[in-house]
Scaffold this motif. Sequence first.
Motif, mmCIF file in Angstrom:
data_model
loop_
_atom_site.group_PDB
_atom_site.id
_atom_site.type_symbol
_atom_site.label_atom_id
_atom_site.label_comp_id
_atom_site.label_asym_id
_atom_site.label_seq_id
_atom_site.Cartn_x
_atom_site.Cartn_y
_atom_site.Cartn_z
ATOM 1 N N ARG A 1 0.931 -1.150 -0.098
ATOM 2 C CA ARG A 1 0.090 -0.005 0.041
ATOM 3 C C ARG A 1 0.726 1.315 -0.158
ATOM 4 N N ARG B 1 3.402 0.746 -2.670
ATOM 5 C CA ARG B 1 2.601 0.357 -4.051
ATOM 6 C C ARG B 1 2.857 1.231 -5.142
ATOM 7 N N ALA C 1 -1.870 -8.545 -2.395
ATOM 8 C CA ALA C 1 -0.890 -8.018 -3.146
ATOM 9 C C ALA C 1 -1.131 -8.525 -4.808
ATOM 10 N N TYR D 1 -1.828 -6.436 -7.930
ATOM 11 C CA TYR D 1 -1.014 -6.121 -9.123
ATOM 12 C C TYR D 1 -1.301 -7.051 -10.208
#
Length: 288
Positions: free
Chosen positions: A14, A18, A41, A45
């Motif tokens: 985050r 990120r 995640a 992604y």
Amino acid sequence: MSAPRTVLVTGAGRGIGRAAVERFADDGWRVVAGVRDVAAAREAYAGRQGVHVARLDVTDAASVREAVAEAERVAGGALDCVVSNAGYAVMGAIEEVDLDEVRAMFETNLFGAVATVQAALPAMREAGGGTVVFVSSVGSRISNPLVGMYHASKYALLAAAEALAVECRPFGVRVASVEPGMVDTDFPRATRPTGRAPRGEGPYAPLLSGLRAGFAAWRERNPTPADEVARAVVAAADGEGPFRVPVGSDADELYGGRTAAPDDAAWHDDLVAFLRLDWPRRRPARTR
């Protein structure tokens, strides 16, 4: 055609982490996103080219070693860059702050950062190049009330980073400390309150009330986006920039104000004014 460079980013689930993963990927890097929640995640992604998700808890030595080894397998050798970003804050007056919480925070903010570097640096040193980027804070140069122990972790991280920069000089490994001011992320939600003030009790409750309002006003004045910090991180990984990289006009303002203040008492007055706090200095009572 040369292979793309590979970077490992910690705390990549985050916020700034990120944003840094996405910025590196957009710039053609292979990115290993180190996270604690792998499933979340991978969903975040999904579809993004060049991003490999790895489990990485910087407070777990085995997890650090395994994640770095996995990143080196992705790289086919030494990493080109390590971005140490994982971190959070503990809130509390120095008189009342929970020291067990502080120790846990230091495990992430300082010792976890160093553990990641220890795991990745030998191969980078042997390869003769690479960059270590620490995502730090304006809080490595100033210290706000009620988050003093968080700032202490950032001061300590800066000391380690500066020593590392000198230690790595003969080996072609650069070190940078990226130091943003107030960043527009959900970082405040990761802040752990301790002591009586968060319950509205004790002598520091009015200070906390004022600080929350002051931080909100600061965020409104200087909402530095996470991507701006990510751009500074990628630039530090890419180039021959300075060791310390302030990000945001507020960082420049605070650094300049600290330097320009004629003495510490004047700076403390300036900081209270910057935070818009009603927290006056009282002359000490006379003692016999």
